[in-house]
Design an enzyme around this catalytic site. Structure first.
Site, PDB file in Angstrom:
ATOM      1  N   ASN A  69      11.243   3.713   4.081  1.00 17.70           N
ATOM      2  CA  ASN A  69      11.377   2.286   3.772  1.00 17.70           C
ATOM      3  C   ASN A  69      11.238   2.049   2.282  1.00 17.70           C
ATOM      4  OD1 ASN A  69       8.838   0.535   2.912  1.00 17.70           O
ATOM      5  ND2 ASN A  69       8.076   2.248   4.150  1.00 17.70           N
ATOM      6  N   CYS A 130       1.244   1.513  -2.761  1.00 14.92           N
ATOM      7  CA  CYS A 130       2.646   1.296  -2.387  1.00 14.92           C
ATOM      8  C   CYS A 130       3.556   2.123  -3.289  1.00 14.92           C
ATOM      9  CB  CYS A 130       3.043  -0.170  -2.499  1.00 14.92           C
ATOM     10  SG  CYS A 130       4.813  -0.384  -2.198  1.00 14.92           S
ATOM     11  N   GLY A 247       2.165   8.749  11.477  1.00 18.89           N
ATOM     12  CA  GLY A 247       2.933   9.353  12.564  1.00 18.89           C
ATOM     13  C   GLY A 247       2.259   9.409  13.922  1.00 18.89           C
ATOM     14  N   THR A 269       4.874   3.251  12.509  1.00 19.40           N
ATOM     15  CA  THR A 269       6.271   3.548  12.814  1.00 19.40           C
ATOM     16  C   THR A 269       6.557   3.585  14.316  1.00 19.40           C
ATOM     17  OG1 THR A 269       6.311   4.812  10.770  1.00 19.40           O
ATOM     18  CG2 THR A 269       8.114   5.211  12.302  1.00 19.40           C
TER      19      THR A 269
HETATM   20  O1  DOR Z   1       5.718   2.401   2.485  1.00 19.77           O
HETATM   21  C1  DOR Z   1       5.306   1.338   2.032  1.00 19.77           C
HETATM   22  N1  DOR Z   1       6.121   0.269   1.948  1.00 19.77           N
HETATM   23  N2  DOR Z   1       4.038   1.244   1.599  1.00 19.77           N
HETATM   24  C2  DOR Z   1       3.545   0.134   1.030  1.00 19.77           C
HETATM   25  O2  DOR Z   1       2.401   0.130   0.637  1.00 19.77           O
HETATM   26  C3  DOR Z   1       4.364  -1.058   0.913  1.00 19.77           C
HETATM   27  C4  DOR Z   1       5.647  -1.010   1.620  1.00 19.77           C
HETATM   28  C5  DOR Z   1       6.701  -1.844   0.926  1.00 19.77           C
HETATM   29  O3  DOR Z   1       6.619  -3.074   1.037  1.00 19.77           O
HETATM   30  O4  DOR Z   1       7.580  -1.286   0.279  1.00 19.77           O
END
Ligand code: DOR
Length: 306
Positions: A69, A130, A247, A269
């Site tokens: 993502n 993030c 996971g 997920t």
């Molecule tokens: O994988 C992630 N996506 N981790 C985060 O802490 C934030 C999120 C995003 O909003 O992109």
């Protein structure tokens, strides 16, 4: 029956199974499938001071072993949360574990201040990890000093009755030193782990699939990495509560995290394929503990180390 009660810091919760930040937004989508009062807590999508639209789409991709993502912290901002989502959860008797994110240390402190004493807020998950933000400037979790600055500011600003968990990144050479630093700075617990940065290239366009180019990898692919992080940190800091994630899609996956040292787990997920996963995983974990002769979840926490 196995006693499945546990705690987030000093806050008791009836189940060790929680949502994972980002994967169930603020709980509304899950309500038809999950008893929101029976799960440990709804860990919310990270909230920031202002609303944010996030990265260009497409921003989610499936791979055979996990999901990528690049959402980029899309969300309603703290006002939207306080006016809409948190009262909705509180009316239902659900516990909210509110994930907070910011660019500057002061952003995190202000968010913690705004969340003081808010009904239904069981605690804060401090998202310092993030991977999807411009220049990765918000990734405090790679530097123990930057990470502890955020945690110290949040601890000083937050409601003393609300435990704060720091969410760590797997993308560091020594996760134990980051864990020690944030615990010394006042974290009541640790959430491990955030996603691991990855890439998918679309063979048709021959370009990166995601609008954000790279994205955070979650799901089964990162489970052994997450489990290793929980193991190493529990070995070094056995008294520190750990919310384990990465996971988990069955009770036996959750059991591994508990045996490695997690006192609660987040399921992220897996809910995309199975929106009722949380209740199922709670039941499967309870059955797995009973079969192995445990009278309570607490007895099993860290068992693999003994
Ligand atoms: O994988 C992630 N996506 N981790 C985060 O802490 C934030 C999120 C995003 O909003 O992109």
């Amino acid at each position: 029956a196995v006693d499945m009660s546990t705690a987030l810091g000093a806050v008791p919760i009836p189940s060790p199974v929680l949502t994972a930040s980002g994967c169930s937004a603020f709980g509304r989508e899950l309500e038809p499938f999950v008893d929101l009062t029976a799960i440990g807590a709804v860990v919310t999508k990270s909230v920031q001071l202002r609303p944010r639209s996030g990265r260009p789409t497409p921003r989610m991709a499936e791979t055979p072993s996990g999901m990528l993502n690049s959402i980029g912290l899309q969300g309603p901002g703290i006002d939207g949360l306080l006016d809409g989502e948190l009262p909705w959860l509180a009316e239902r008797g659900a516990r909210a574990f509110v994930s907070i994110a910011g660019v500057r240390v002061e952003d995190f402190a202000e968010l913690a201040t705004r969340l003081r004493g808010v009904p239904g807020v069981a605690g804060l998950e401090v998202n310092i990890s993030c991977p999807n933000v411009e220049s990765r400037g918000e990734v405090f979790a790679c530097d123990p000093v930057a990470a502890s600055d955020v945690v110290a500011a949040v601890r000083a600003a937050a409601d003393p009755a609300q435990p704060i968990y720091a969410k760590l990144s797997p993308d560091v050479t020594d996760i134990v030193s980051v864990a020690r630093a944030v615990v010394d700075a006042g974290a009541d617990g640790l959430s491990m782990i955030n996603t691991l940065l990855g890439l998918v290239i679309d063979p048709d366009t021959m370009k990166p699939l995601l609008g954000g180019i790279t994205g955070g990898l979650s799901g089964p692919a990162i489970r052994p990495v997450a489990l290793r992080c929980v193991w190493q940190v529990h070995a070094a800091l056995p008294e520190v509560p750990i919310l384990g994630m990465g996971g988990i899609r069955s009770g036996l996956d959750a059991l591994q995290f508990v045996l490695a040292g997690a006192s609660a787990v987040s399921v992220g997920t897996a809910v995309f394929n199975d929106p009722s996963a949380l209740g199922r995983i709670h039941a499967e974990l309870a059955a797995a503990l009973e079969t192995r002769g445990f009278a309570s979840l607490r007895e099993a926490v860290g068992y693999a180390h003994r």
